[in-house]
Scaffold this active site. Structure first.
Site, PDB file in Angstrom:
ATOM      1  N   LYS A  11       0.832  -1.202   0.000  1.00 12.57           N
ATOM      2  CA  LYS A  11       0.000   0.000   0.000  1.00 12.57           C
ATOM      3  C   LYS A  11       0.875   1.265   0.000  1.00 12.57           C
ATOM      4  O   LYS A  11       2.092   1.191   0.257  1.00 12.57           O
ATOM      5  CB  LYS A  11      -0.918  -0.040   1.221  1.00 12.57           C
ATOM      6  CG  LYS A  11      -1.936  -1.210   1.188  1.00 12.57           C
ATOM      7  CD  LYS A  11      -2.843  -1.178   2.426  1.00 12.57           C
ATOM      8  CE  LYS A  11      -3.916  -2.247   2.396  1.00 12.57           C
ATOM      9  NZ  LYS A  11      -4.794  -2.186   3.604  1.00 12.57           N
ATOM     10  N   TYR A  51     -12.359  -2.502  -3.164  1.00 14.61           N
ATOM     11  CA  TYR A  51     -12.952  -2.543  -1.822  1.00 14.61           C
ATOM     12  C   TYR A  51     -14.480  -2.509  -1.854  1.00 14.61           C
ATOM     13  O   TYR A  51     -15.116  -2.089  -0.879  1.00 14.61           O
ATOM     14  CB  TYR A  51     -12.404  -1.389  -0.981  1.00 14.61           C
ATOM     15  CG  TYR A  51     -11.005  -1.658  -0.441  1.00 14.61           C
ATOM     16  CD1 TYR A  51     -10.715  -2.829   0.279  1.00 14.61           C
ATOM     17  CD2 TYR A  51      -9.968  -0.744  -0.630  1.00 14.61           C
ATOM     18  CE1 TYR A  51      -9.444  -3.076   0.775  1.00 14.61           C
ATOM     19  CE2 TYR A  51      -8.687  -0.989  -0.128  1.00 14.61           C
ATOM     20  CZ  TYR A  51      -8.437  -2.158   0.572  1.00 14.61           C
ATOM     21  OH  TYR A  51      -7.176  -2.401   1.074  1.00 14.61           O
ATOM     22  N   PHE A  59     -15.614   3.768   7.393  1.00 13.90           N
ATOM     23  CA  PHE A  59     -14.265   4.200   7.004  1.00 13.90           C
ATOM     24  C   PHE A  59     -14.017   4.067   5.497  1.00 13.90           C
ATOM     25  O   PHE A  59     -12.891   4.232   5.033  1.00 13.90           O
ATOM     26  CB  PHE A  59     -13.199   3.405   7.778  1.00 13.90           C
ATOM     27  CG  PHE A  59     -13.334   1.904   7.649  1.00 13.90           C
ATOM     28  CD1 PHE A  59     -12.808   1.214   6.571  1.00 13.90           C
ATOM     29  CD2 PHE A  59     -13.996   1.175   8.637  1.00 13.90           C
ATOM     30  CE1 PHE A  59     -12.935  -0.162   6.444  1.00 13.90           C
ATOM     31  CE2 PHE A  59     -14.129  -0.212   8.527  1.00 13.90           C
ATOM     32  CZ  PHE A  59     -13.600  -0.880   7.424  1.00 13.90           C
ATOM     33  N   ARG A  92      -1.470 -14.497   4.095  1.00 17.96           N
ATOM     34  CA  ARG A  92      -2.256 -13.831   5.147  1.00 17.96           C
ATOM     35  C   ARG A  92      -1.566 -13.967   6.504  1.00 17.96           C
ATOM     36  O   ARG A  92      -1.568 -13.036   7.316  1.00 17.96           O
ATOM     37  CB  ARG A  92      -3.663 -14.445   5.242  1.00 17.96           C
ATOM     38  CG  ARG A  92      -4.623 -14.057   4.161  1.00 17.96           C
ATOM     39  CD  ARG A  92      -5.117 -12.627   4.234  1.00 17.96           C
ATOM     40  NE  ARG A  92      -6.019 -12.331   5.312  1.00 17.96           N
ATOM     41  CZ  ARG A  92      -6.766 -11.224   5.372  1.00 17.96           C
ATOM     42  NH1 ARG A  92      -6.717 -10.328   4.376  1.00 17.96           N
ATOM     43  NH2 ARG A  92      -7.541 -10.979   6.381  1.00 17.96           N
ATOM     44  N   THR A  98      -5.653  -7.525  10.655  1.00 18.41           N
ATOM     45  CA  THR A  98      -6.042  -6.282   9.971  1.00 18.41           C
ATOM     46  C   THR A  98      -5.668  -5.051  10.786  1.00 18.41           C
ATOM     47  O   THR A  98      -5.117  -4.084  10.255  1.00 18.41           O
ATOM     48  CB  THR A  98      -7.575  -6.291   9.735  1.00 18.41           C
ATOM     49  OG1 THR A  98      -7.913  -7.470   9.000  1.00 18.41           O
ATOM     50  CG2 THR A  98      -8.028  -5.060   8.979  1.00 18.41           C
ATOM     51  N   ASN A 123      -1.873  -0.248   7.257  1.00 18.44           N
ATOM     52  CA  ASN A 123      -1.271  -1.542   7.589  1.00 18.44           C
ATOM     53  C   ASN A 123      -0.366  -2.097   6.499  1.00 18.44           C
ATOM     54  O   ASN A 123      -0.064  -3.287   6.475  1.00 18.44           O
ATOM     55  CB  ASN A 123      -2.351  -2.541   8.010  1.00 18.44           C
ATOM     56  CG  ASN A 123      -3.469  -2.651   6.995  1.00 18.44           C
ATOM     57  OD1 ASN A 123      -3.329  -2.165   5.877  1.00 18.44           O
ATOM     58  ND2 ASN A 123      -4.560  -3.289   7.369  1.00 18.44           N
ATOM     59  N   GLU A 137      -9.869 -10.428  -7.302  1.00 17.30           N
ATOM     60  CA  GLU A 137      -8.874  -9.358  -7.194  1.00 17.30           C
ATOM     61  C   GLU A 137      -7.764  -9.493  -8.241  1.00 17.30           C
ATOM     62  O   GLU A 137      -7.329  -8.498  -8.820  1.00 17.30           O
ATOM     63  CB  GLU A 137      -8.281  -9.356  -5.781  1.00 17.30           C
ATOM     64  CG  GLU A 137      -9.311  -8.952  -4.732  1.00 17.30           C
ATOM     65  CD  GLU A 137      -8.785  -8.999  -3.307  1.00 17.30           C
ATOM     66  OE1 GLU A 137      -9.493  -8.537  -2.406  1.00 17.30           O
ATOM     67  OE2 GLU A 137      -7.659  -9.522  -3.077  1.00 17.30           O
TER      68      GLU A 137
HETATM   69  P1  IDP Z   1      -7.939  -7.126   5.506  1.00  9.58           P
HETATM   70  O1  IDP Z   1      -7.141  -6.068   4.771  1.00  9.58           O
HETATM   71  O2  IDP Z   1      -7.190  -7.710   6.658  1.00  9.58           O
HETATM   72  O3  IDP Z   1      -8.510  -8.179   4.579  1.00  9.58           O
HETATM   73  P2  IDP Z   1     -10.581  -5.894   5.557  1.00  9.58           P
HETATM   74  O4  IDP Z   1     -11.638  -6.094   6.598  1.00  9.58           O
HETATM   75  O5  IDP Z   1     -10.795  -6.523   4.217  1.00  9.58           O
HETATM   76  O6  IDP Z   1      -9.186  -6.366   6.194  1.00  9.58           O
HETATM   77  O7  IDP Z   1     -10.395  -4.324   5.395  1.00  9.58           O
HETATM   78  C1  IDP Z   1      -9.682  -3.771   4.311  1.00  9.58           C
HETATM   79  C2  IDP Z   1      -8.827  -2.625   4.826  1.00  9.58           C
HETATM   80  O8  IDP Z   1      -9.668  -1.611   5.369  1.00  9.58           O
HETATM   81  C3  IDP Z   1      -7.886  -2.982   5.970  1.00  9.58           C
HETATM   82  O9  IDP Z   1      -6.667  -3.574   5.514  1.00  9.58           O
HETATM   83  C4  IDP Z   1      -7.655  -1.630   6.606  1.00  9.58           C
HETATM   84  O10 IDP Z   1      -6.714  -0.850   5.852  1.00  9.58           O
HETATM   85  C5  IDP Z   1      -9.027  -0.996   6.494  1.00  9.58           C
HETATM   86  N1  IDP Z   1      -9.851  -1.255   7.688  1.00  9.58           N
HETATM   87  C6  IDP Z   1     -10.478  -2.404   8.030  1.00  9.58           C
HETATM   88  N2  IDP Z   1     -11.153  -2.284   9.178  1.00  9.58           N
HETATM   89  C7  IDP Z   1     -10.967  -1.010   9.580  1.00  9.58           C
HETATM   90  C8  IDP Z   1     -11.428  -0.260  10.726  1.00  9.58           C
HETATM   91  O11 IDP Z   1     -12.153  -0.761  11.600  1.00  9.58           O
HETATM   92  N3  IDP Z   1     -11.024   1.040  10.800  1.00  9.58           N
HETATM   93  C9  IDP Z   1     -10.231   1.617   9.866  1.00  9.58           C
HETATM   94  N4  IDP Z   1      -9.783   0.953   8.782  1.00  9.58           N
HETATM   95  C10 IDP Z   1     -10.135  -0.344   8.641  1.00  9.58           C
HETATM   96 MG    MG Z   2      -9.929  -8.035   3.124  1.00 14.33          MG
END
Ligand code: IDP
Ligand code: MG
Length: 168
Positions: A11, A51, A59, A92, A98, A123, A137
């Site tokens: 990212k 997304y 968010f 993963r 996450t 992240n 994807e």
């Molecule tokens: P992942 O990236 O671990 O698969 P997802 O739930 O698919 O997690 O969320 C995609 C991205 O959205 C995350 O990597 C993170 O950057 C952001 N994200 C997810 N949950 C939150 C949150 O509760 N607050 C802020 N950003 C979030």
């Molecule tokens: Mg995800």
């Protein structure tokens, strides 16, 4: 054991912090093969398609700005396809949780991620979570010509007079 492919995105925060090499080194611990790689300037359309499943999250808009690089003066991500046995879970696992504050510090997100004061999870890396997500994807970020192994069906098509850039 299944041969899988998974989409990885380094990212914009990962690129801005010069973490590309570190992240690729960590991913090489999986012993998976890189089947595709490119640097991508992320459009709003691509970000929103990537997304799409999160569009109702509070968010979502911040997430789109983040993945487009709006927060890091760098509208770039590095997109890769990793290929091999159990690629999805192996990648993963090394990425970590996450939420970077909850991620094991030995994982990529635990080591390099942060939550900003605005609450954005920076992240550093994206990785597909399921085989269905990986297929969707990979097909979004890459054409079949850019991936060296095809685990999803391809077909040949005749392209008539396509306009494309060549070196002048
Ligand atoms: P992942 O990236 O671990 O698969 P997802 O739930 O698919 O997690 O969320 C995609 C991205 O959205 C995350 O990597 C993170 O950057 C952001 N994200 C997810 N949950 C939150 C949150 O509760 N607050 C802020 N950003 C979030
Ligand atoms: Mg995800």
């Amino acid at each position: 054991m299944a041969i899988e492919q998974t989409l990885v995105l380094i990212k914009p925060d990962g690129l801005k912090k010069s973490l590309t090499g570190n992240i690729l080194s960590r991913l090489s611990e999986t012993r998976l093969e890189i089947a595709a790689a490119r640097i991508v300037s992320v459009t709003k359309e691509l970000a929103e398609a990537h997304y799409a499943a999160l569009k109702d999250q509070p968010f979502f808009q911040e997430l789109i700005d983040y993945i487009m690089g709006e927060l890091h003066e760098r509208r770039r991500v590095m997109a890769l396809v990793y290929h091999g046995e159990d690629a999805i879970s192996k990648v993963r696992e090394i990425c970590g949780a996450t939420n970077p504050e909850e991620a094991d510090p030995r994982t990529i997100r635990g080591a390099y991620g942060r939550i900003t004061t605005l609450g954005i999870y920076e992240n550093a890396i994206h990785a597909s979570a399921t085989p269905e997500e990986a297929e969707r994807e990979i097909k979004l970020w890459f054409g079949p010509d850019e991936v060296v192994y095809h685990i999803y069906p391809v077909q040949e098509t005749e392209v008539k007079n396509p306009k494309r850039l060549i070196w002048a």
